[in-house]
Write a protein that holds these residues in place. Structure first.
Motif, PDB file in Angstrom:
ATOM      1  N   LEU A  29       0.903  -1.265  -0.187  1.00  0.00           N
ATOM      2  CA  LEU A  29       0.073   0.211  -0.098  1.00  0.00           C
ATOM      3  C   LEU A  29       0.671   1.083  -0.038  1.00  0.00           C
ATOM      4  O   LEU A  29       0.676   2.133  -0.738  1.00  0.00           O
ATOM      5  N   GLU A  32       2.359   1.662  -3.483  1.00  0.00           N
ATOM      6  CA  GLU A  32       1.476   2.364  -4.230  1.00  0.00           C
ATOM      7  C   GLU A  32       1.458   4.035  -4.275  1.00  0.00           C
ATOM      8  O   GLU A  32       1.569   4.570  -5.306  1.00  0.00           O
ATOM      9  N   ALA A  33       1.322   4.451  -3.026  1.00  0.00           N
ATOM     10  CA  ALA A  33       1.413   5.907  -2.736  1.00  0.00           C
ATOM     11  C   ALA A  33       2.829   6.450  -3.071  1.00  0.00           C
ATOM     12  O   ALA A  33       2.743   7.605  -3.455  1.00  0.00           O
ATOM     13  N   ALA A  34       3.767   5.776  -2.552  1.00  0.00           N
ATOM     14  CA  ALA A  34       5.142   6.612  -2.957  1.00  0.00           C
ATOM     15  C   ALA A  34       5.415   6.366  -4.318  1.00  0.00           C
ATOM     16  O   ALA A  34       5.727   7.441  -4.970  1.00  0.00           O
ATOM     17  N   LYS A 111      -1.417   1.626   6.248  1.00  0.00           N
ATOM     18  CA  LYS A 111      -2.197   2.916   5.968  1.00  0.00           C
ATOM     19  C   LYS A 111      -1.893   4.042   6.480  1.00  0.00           C
ATOM     20  O   LYS A 111      -1.978   5.170   5.986  1.00  0.00           O
ATOM     21  N   ALA A 114       0.898   5.491   4.280  1.00  0.00           N
ATOM     22  CA  ALA A 114       0.600   5.824   2.828  1.00  0.00           C
ATOM     23  C   ALA A 114       0.181   7.070   3.297  1.00  0.00           C
ATOM     24  O   ALA A 114       0.310   8.051   2.242  1.00  0.00           O
ATOM     25  N   ALA A 115      -0.712   7.313   4.444  1.00  0.00           N
ATOM     26  CA  ALA A 115      -1.207   8.969   4.675  1.00  0.00           C
ATOM     27  C   ALA A 115       0.304   9.632   4.884  1.00  0.00           C
ATOM     28  O   ALA A 115       0.160  10.674   4.250  1.00  0.00           O
ATOM     29  N   VAL A 117       2.959   9.469   3.485  1.00  0.00           N
ATOM     30  CA  VAL A 117       3.438   9.723   1.978  1.00  0.00           C
ATOM     31  C   VAL A 117       2.682  11.218   1.459  1.00  0.00           C
ATOM     32  O   VAL A 117       3.325  12.086   1.031  1.00  0.00           O
TER      33      VAL A 117
ATOM     34  N   MET B   1     -11.798   1.926   6.499  1.00  0.00           N
ATOM     35  CA  MET B   1     -11.301   2.895   5.921  1.00  0.00           C
ATOM     36  C   MET B   1     -10.946   2.239   4.323  1.00  0.00           C
ATOM     37  O   MET B   1      -9.976   1.440   4.448  1.00  0.00           O
ATOM     38  N   THR B   3      -8.886   2.079   1.115  1.00  0.00           N
ATOM     39  CA  THR B   3      -7.293   2.540   0.745  1.00  0.00           C
ATOM     40  C   THR B   3      -7.446   2.587  -0.775  1.00  0.00           C
ATOM     41  O   THR B   3      -6.217   2.789  -1.256  1.00  0.00           O
ATOM     42  N   ALA B   6      -4.693   4.991  -3.517  1.00  0.00           N
ATOM     43  CA  ALA B   6      -3.527   5.493  -2.740  1.00  0.00           C
ATOM     44  C   ALA B   6      -2.637   6.217  -3.539  1.00  0.00           C
ATOM     45  O   ALA B   6      -1.945   7.088  -3.257  1.00  0.00           O
ATOM     46  N   ASN B   7      -2.266   5.451  -4.779  1.00  0.00           N
ATOM     47  CA  ASN B   7      -1.538   6.161  -5.656  1.00  0.00           C
ATOM     48  C   ASN B   7      -1.809   7.123  -6.292  1.00  0.00           C
ATOM     49  O   ASN B   7      -1.085   8.243  -6.301  1.00  0.00           O
ATOM     50  N   ALA B   8      -3.008   7.395  -6.629  1.00  0.00           N
ATOM     51  CA  ALA B   8      -3.353   8.633  -7.296  1.00  0.00           C
ATOM     52  C   ALA B   8      -3.485   9.640  -6.538  1.00  0.00           C
ATOM     53  O   ALA B   8      -3.167  10.895  -6.665  1.00  0.00           O
ATOM     54  N   VAL B   9      -3.936   9.582  -5.326  1.00  0.00           N
ATOM     55  CA  VAL B   9      -3.981  10.660  -4.212  1.00  0.00           C
ATOM     56  C   VAL B   9      -2.439  11.213  -3.790  1.00  0.00           C
ATOM     57  O   VAL B   9      -2.408  12.455  -3.708  1.00  0.00           O
ATOM     58  N   ALA B  10      -1.548  10.148  -3.680  1.00  0.00           N
ATOM     59  CA  ALA B  10      -0.177  10.552  -3.214  1.00  0.00           C
ATOM     60  C   ALA B  10       0.377  11.511  -4.522  1.00  0.00           C
ATOM     61  O   ALA B  10       0.786  12.486  -4.399  1.00  0.00           O
ATOM     62  N   ALA B  11       0.003  11.082  -5.745  1.00  0.00           N
ATOM     63  CA  ALA B  11       0.496  12.090  -7.006  1.00  0.00           C
ATOM     64  C   ALA B  11      -0.252  13.221  -7.059  1.00  0.00           C
ATOM     65  O   ALA B  11       0.402  14.317  -7.214  1.00  0.00           O
ATOM     66  N   ALA B 268      -6.477  10.698   2.864  1.00  0.00           N
ATOM     67  CA  ALA B 268      -5.349  10.230   2.299  1.00  0.00           C
ATOM     68  C   ALA B 268      -5.701   9.117   1.219  1.00  0.00           C
ATOM     69  O   ALA B 268      -4.970   8.774   0.537  1.00  0.00           O
ATOM     70  N   PHE B 269      -7.195   8.688   1.274  1.00  0.00           N
ATOM     71  CA  PHE B 269      -7.492   7.764   0.274  1.00  0.00           C
ATOM     72  C   PHE B 269      -8.655   8.106  -0.433  1.00  0.00           C
ATOM     73  O   PHE B 269      -9.356   8.976   0.046  1.00  0.00           O
TER      74      PHE B 269
END
Lengths: 157, 313
Positions: A29, A32-34, A111, A114-115, A117, B1, B3, B6-11, B268-269
């Motif tokens: 997870l 993915e965020a990273a 989780k 990831a937040a 990140v 929650m 998730t 996660a990839n799209a939100v971080a970008a 975050a997600f």
């Protein structure tokens, strides 16, 4: 091989298996965020990498518990002990703290990391805060590891 | 929650750094020339960055979250505008391409031919019925305003339906606020132009927040009646601003949507931060347009500052 020894091996396998699954999910997870952040700003790779590593520790704790347990019962070393059912159940139960807490804490740590990140992406100077928040979850994995090790070493063979 | 994304939100979080801040806007307002403004914007975006366009933002969001259907609601207004453009172009015998707005969920190359052939099945389900009804109304009455009202109302209804179906609170509120703003604007115009009940009933959509029948009745009583009704609802502040000037009300409409988007800054997600980024880009482009137009016309700094929409960052 006695049924007791089978139970002890099952416990060791569970410790490595569940904690490993949790870590894989958590690291995945955060990864993915990273990757999302790095795709926009590659210079943040090192900062997000620390966050990604955090949920990986539970898998290591599970592995450590499994090795200690297998060593204690003599599977590692070549002379397996003749364990009774009671002893076998004791080893099985000793594995549960890190197996269960490892699984759950790694997912939740993933989780949180990831937040974190997201913090690194928007305010890289506050990256440390994201790491601290994710590291707090680690406490419970460490406590579980401690209990599993103490139990493993205090079972009379 | 969940998730999800996660990839799209971080970008998107990383991209938010290149959105203009309040300080940047102040700097832009204080500039004397267009070149200065372009330099400020370019330095914010970073070297080699592409110009911010809604189409570009939409493509980026879809590249990171291609399966996120609930975001399509954000483009419904463009979709229905394009439907109106195609219908009117057809009646006027003109090419519609110049009147289309992008980004859109519709296949713009297929829209005009589908309408011309009355092959409504080629259109997405949410515009199909409206396209047929609007075409029939337009050809029967040749009343472009009435057909526009019908399409606009259908757009709001489609947004509400899609938002309800998505199960997203964010989208539900977005659809509701968009409908409320559109309804108040329509009711105000109708009351000023002393439109008939039948017209107002077609033009006003209604929502859980603002009852259609009450709004229609209020607008039949003129602007005084409308303001009196709105004062009694939770949109009293909006009514006061509308009474002062429609421009202030327009700003209020944009700002309430931005307040909704601000809630997604803490998430975050999920899809909400993606929608919020799109709304933020919309607001930024609007602010840049206002600054540009005001500077060209020599408007003073205070007035430009007053007109600035709320920012996301």
């Amino acid at each position: 091989m006695t049924n007791g020894l089978v139970l002890a091996i099952l416990g060791a396998a569970l410790a490595a298996l569940l904690a490993g699954i949790g870590s894989a999910k958590g690291v995945g997870l955060v990864g993915e965020a990273a990757a999302g952040v790095v795709s926009v700003d590659p210079s943040k790779f090192s900062k997000v990498l620390i966050l990604e590593l955090l949920p990986g520790t539970q898998g290591l704790y599970g592995l450590l518990t499994a090795i200690l347990m297998l060593s204690r019962v003599g599977v590692i070393g070549g002379s397996p002990a003749e364990l009774t059912m009671a002893q076998g159940w004791s080893f099985f139960i000793a594995a549960l703290p890190i197996a269960v807490v490892g699984l759950i804490s790694a997912i939740f740590q993933g989780k949180t990391a990831a937040a974190g990140v997201g913090i690194t992406a928007k305010k890289p100077e506050h990256n440390g805060k994201g790491i601290i928040m994710a590291a707090m979850v680690e406490t419970y994995a460490i406590l579980a590891l401690l209990v599993s090790i103490l139990l493993t070493y205090n079972i009379n063979i | 929650m969940s998730t999800k994304y996660a990839n799209a939100v971080a970008a998107i979080r990383a991209m938010e750094n290149s959105l203009l801040s309040r300080n940047d806007l102040d700097q832009l307002i204080n500039t004397a020339t267009k070149t200065e403004r372009e330099n400020i914007v370019a330095s914010k975006r970073g070297s080699g960055a592409e110009e911010l366009t809604l189409e570009g933002v939409w493509e980026t969001i879809r590249a990171y979250a291609p399966d996120c259907r609930e975001l399509e609601i954000l483009l419904y207004r463009n979709d229905f505008h394009n439907l109106k453009a195609a219908l009117k172009s057809m009646i006027a015998g003109k090419e519609p391409q110049g009147y289309y707005i992008r980004p859109t969920n519709l296949d713009l190359d297929a829209l005009y031919p589908a309408l011309s052939a009355k092959d409504y099945e080629q259109l997405p389900e949410y515009v199909r019925g409206t396209a047929e009804e609007a075409y029939e109304l337009l050809t029967r009455t040749l009343d472009g305003q009435l057909a526009d009202s019908l399409v606009d109302t259908a757009c709001m209804r489609a947004m509400q339906r899609a938002a309800e179906k998505s199960g997203s609170d964010f989208m539900r509120k977005y659809a509701q606020l968009t409908t409320v703003c559109a309804d108040i604007k329509t009711a105000y115009r109708c009351s000023r132009m002393k439109k008939q009940r039948s017209f107002i009933e077609t033009a006003v959509c209604g929502s859980d927040a603002l009852d259609k029948d009450s709004l229609v009745r209020a607008s039949l009583g003129g602007t005084e009646g409308l303001f009196a009704y709105l004062e009694a609802t939770s949109y009293g502040d909006a009514a006061k601003l509308l009474a002062e000037s429609p421009a202030k009300f327009e700003k209020w409409c944009d700002d309430v949507i931005m307040e909704l988007a601000e809630g997604a800054r803490m998430e975050a997600f999920g899809a909400d931060p993606l929608a919020a980024y799109f709304i933020a880009a919309e607001a930024e482009l609007k602010n840049l347009r206002i600054i540009s137009v005001c500077k060209e016309s020599g408007t003073d700094r205070e007035t430009i500052t007053e007109r600035m929409r709320k920012l996301y960052v």
